[in-house]
Design an enzyme around this catalytic site. Structure first.
Site, PDB file in Angstrom:
ATOM      1  N   PHE A  11       2.396   8.371   6.861  1.00 18.14           N
ATOM      2  CA  PHE A  11       1.204   9.148   7.208  1.00 18.14           C
ATOM      3  C   PHE A  11       0.459   8.508   8.390  1.00 18.14           C
ATOM      4  O   PHE A  11       0.433   9.062   9.500  1.00 18.14           O
ATOM      5  CB  PHE A  11       0.348   9.270   5.936  1.00 18.14           C
ATOM      6  N   SER A  75       4.778  -0.099   3.775  1.00 18.12           N
ATOM      7  CA  SER A  75       4.452  -0.410   2.381  1.00 18.12           C
ATOM      8  C   SER A  75       4.120   0.889   1.661  1.00 18.12           C
ATOM      9  O   SER A  75       3.424   1.730   2.229  1.00 18.12           O
ATOM     10  CB  SER A  75       3.207  -1.312   2.292  1.00 18.12           C
ATOM     11  N   TYR A 145       0.338  -4.173  -5.619  1.00 18.95           N
ATOM     12  CA  TYR A 145      -0.070  -3.795  -4.260  1.00 18.95           C
ATOM     13  C   TYR A 145      -1.114  -4.770  -3.733  1.00 18.95           C
ATOM     14  O   TYR A 145      -0.979  -5.322  -2.634  1.00 18.95           O
ATOM     15  CB  TYR A 145      -0.632  -2.381  -4.301  1.00 18.95           C
TER      16      TYR A 145
HETATM   17  P1  NAD Z   1       2.767   6.012   3.695  1.00 17.47           P
HETATM   18  O1  NAD Z   1       3.438   5.802   2.381  1.00 17.47           O
HETATM   19  O2  NAD Z   1       2.648   7.400   4.203  1.00 17.47           O
HETATM   20  O3  NAD Z   1       3.474   5.134   4.822  1.00 17.47           O
HETATM   21  C1  NAD Z   1       4.103   3.926   4.568  1.00 17.47           C
HETATM   22  C2  NAD Z   1       5.463   3.956   5.247  1.00 17.47           C
HETATM   23  O4  NAD Z   1       6.125   2.698   5.049  1.00 17.47           O
HETATM   24  C3  NAD Z   1       6.391   5.039   4.667  1.00 17.47           C
HETATM   25  O5  NAD Z   1       6.906   5.838   5.707  1.00 17.47           O
HETATM   26  C4  NAD Z   1       7.466   4.245   3.968  1.00 17.47           C
HETATM   27  O6  NAD Z   1       8.715   4.924   3.925  1.00 17.47           O
HETATM   28  C5  NAD Z   1       7.498   2.956   4.774  1.00 17.47           C
HETATM   29  N1  NAD Z   1       8.056   1.822   4.051  1.00 17.47           N
HETATM   30  C6  NAD Z   1       7.704   1.356   2.834  1.00 17.47           C
HETATM   31  N2  NAD Z   1       8.473   0.294   2.495  1.00 17.47           N
HETATM   32  C7  NAD Z   1       9.306   0.070   3.554  1.00 17.47           C
HETATM   33  C8  NAD Z   1      10.331  -0.881   3.825  1.00 17.47           C
HETATM   34  N3  NAD Z   1      10.681  -1.821   2.917  1.00 17.47           N
HETATM   35  N4  NAD Z   1      10.964  -0.829   5.001  1.00 17.47           N
HETATM   36  C9  NAD Z   1      10.655   0.114   5.935  1.00 17.47           C
HETATM   37  N5  NAD Z   1       9.690   1.057   5.719  1.00 17.47           N
HETATM   38  C10 NAD Z   1       9.043   1.028   4.547  1.00 17.47           C
HETATM   39  O7  NAD Z   1       1.332   5.324   3.590  1.00 17.47           O
HETATM   40  P2  NAD Z   1       0.133   5.250   4.644  1.00 17.47           P
HETATM   41  O8  NAD Z   1      -1.050   5.795   3.978  1.00 17.47           O
HETATM   42  O9  NAD Z   1       0.551   5.788   5.943  1.00 17.47           O
HETATM   43  O10 NAD Z   1      -0.071   3.675   4.746  1.00 17.47           O
HETATM   44  C11 NAD Z   1       0.368   2.931   5.863  1.00 17.47           C
HETATM   45  C12 NAD Z   1      -0.112   1.492   5.728  1.00 17.47           C
HETATM   46  O11 NAD Z   1      -1.539   1.450   5.729  1.00 17.47           O
HETATM   47  C13 NAD Z   1       0.352   0.809   4.447  1.00 17.47           C
HETATM   48  O12 NAD Z   1       0.670  -0.532   4.734  1.00 17.47           O
HETATM   49  C14 NAD Z   1      -0.872   0.859   3.572  1.00 17.47           C
HETATM   50  O13 NAD Z   1      -0.881  -0.179   2.639  1.00 17.47           O
HETATM   51  C15 NAD Z   1      -1.997   0.766   4.586  1.00 17.47           C
HETATM   52  N6  NAD Z   1      -3.224   1.381   4.080  1.00 17.47           N
HETATM   53  C16 NAD Z   1      -3.358   2.733   4.006  1.00 17.47           C
HETATM   54  C17 NAD Z   1      -4.524   3.281   3.514  1.00 17.47           C
HETATM   55  C18 NAD Z   1      -4.760   4.760   3.421  1.00 17.47           C
HETATM   56  O14 NAD Z   1      -5.821   5.183   2.968  1.00 17.47           O
HETATM   57  N7  NAD Z   1      -3.854   5.609   3.856  1.00 17.47           N
HETATM   58  C19 NAD Z   1      -5.569   2.432   3.081  1.00 17.47           C
HETATM   59  C20 NAD Z   1      -5.371   1.066   3.143  1.00 17.47           C
HETATM   60  C21 NAD Z   1      -4.209   0.550   3.663  1.00 17.47           C
END
Ligand code: NAD
Ligand code: UDP
Length: 310
Positions: A11, A75, A145
């Protein structure tokens, strides 16, 4: 610059790729698609300045040529995702961050870790400044997490201190917008999809827990400003406008012009009671402030889900 985005098919990662390309960088998105989708980057296919690598970041990363900066976003991020993949979540925070840092060291690249407000756990200080050390239950279901991200922060700092890698830590607070997976269980896609379908909105607990929602374009601008800043300490990136989950549900129903009602379900274990970023560091160091009002961001998000969800 030539920039690597781990989690680039997710995302936030896919929006970050879009923005970096708009700014004239060339981008490699690395993702194993565990919670992301190539749908999020399909519009970038065929561009000479964009490349997709289907790879697990916990395995050795081989990328020929120069890399100037790495955004390490890979992640699982939604509570139901990291509860479904607890060990993968711990591995990506630990081994995945280690591989990404090793690559940064090898290439002489900077690295930004996408950390999270969850490092503050169920916070006893409100709003949360970066100086707060948090209140995390290591053995609770969310521990996989929270502790993975806390370990990742420690590893980033160890590489910064020991190997002089030019690192950044962004503590991202609840971010929403188009390309959130409709079934990822997070409150924004869940409530919006329920409202569109005329189903009851599933409020967990009494709905008096608070969150502060930041539109994805603001988060992405904050991450890029942090990359450009040269600031190595953790920085909160989020929108401080706080509301209860129940108020949020009512706002979704109003903006979607929906006839849905609310239904109350059990509160998940260790669900934080309050969350609101203190963004004075981002103001001061990055000259960054979120700009998108909840009403505007939610309207755009509702339109996106109307088009994509059957
Ligand atoms: P998301 O799940 O849409 O994106 C995470 C991406 O990481 C996915 O495309 C997934 O396939 C990939 N991924 C996971 N494990 C992997 C691995 N071992 N190797 C390669 N790719 C891998 O989530 P997001 O909301 O886009 O979050 C992105 C980052 O931002 C994450 O690290 C998350 O912890 C952090 N984050 C997001 C939010 C939020 O509100 N969206 C808040 C705090 C932190
Ligand atoms: N929540 C809810 N109904 C849902 C999904 C989530 O009431 O269908 C609540 C959840 O308990 C939490 C808040 O909304 O208090 C935000 O949840 P989310 O999963 O988006 O992320 P969190 O902030 O907990 O990491």
């Amino acid at each position: 610059m030539r920039i690597l985005v781990t989690g680039g098919a997710g995302f936030i990662g896919s929006h970050l790729c879009d923005r970096l390309l708009e700014e004239g960088h060339s981008v490699i998105a690395l993702d194993n698609l565990i919670t992301g989708s190539t749908d999020n980057i399909a519009h970038l296919a065929g561009r000479s300045d964009f490349k997709f690598l289907n790879h697990d970041v916990t395995e050795y990363i081989y990328i020929p040529g120069r890399i100037d900066f790495i955004f390490h976003l890979a992640s699982p991020a939604s509570p139901i995702d990291y509860l479904m993949y607890p060990i993968q979540t711990l591995k990506v925070g630990a081994l995945g961050t280690h591989k990404a840092l090793g690559l940064a060291k090898e290439k002489g690249a900077g690295l930004l870790l996408a950390s999270t407000s969850e490092v503050y756990g169920d916070p006893l200080v409100h709003p949360q400044p970066e100086s707060y050390w948090g209140n995390v239950n290591p053995v609770g279901p969310r521990g996989v997490y929270d502790e993975a991200k806390r370990y990742a922060e420690a590893l980033v700092f160890a590489y910064h201190r020991t190997h002089d890698v030019d690192t950044r830590i962004a503590r991202i607070f609840n971010t929403y917008g188009p390309r959130n997976r409709p079934d990822d269980g997070r409150v924004v896609p869940s409530f919006v999809c329920q409202a569109i379908k005329g189903e009851d909105l599933t409020v967990f607990g009494a709905g008096d827990q608070t969150r502060s929602f930041c539109f994805v374009s603001d988060t992405v601008k904050g991450l890029i400003a942090l990359m450009e800043s040269g600031y190595n300490e953790p920085v909160n990136i989020g929108n401080p406008s706080e509301m209860t989950v129940k108020e949020f549900a009512q706002e979704v129903i109003r903006l979607a012009d929906s006839s849905s009602s609310l239904t109350y379900l059990d509160l998940p274990v260790d669900d934080p009671k309050v969350r609101k970023p203190d963004i004075s560091t981002a103001n001061r160091v990055l000259n960054w402030n979120p700009e998108v009002l909840l009403e505007d961001g939610l309207t755009e998000t509702i339109e996106y889900f109307r088009k994509t969800v059957k």
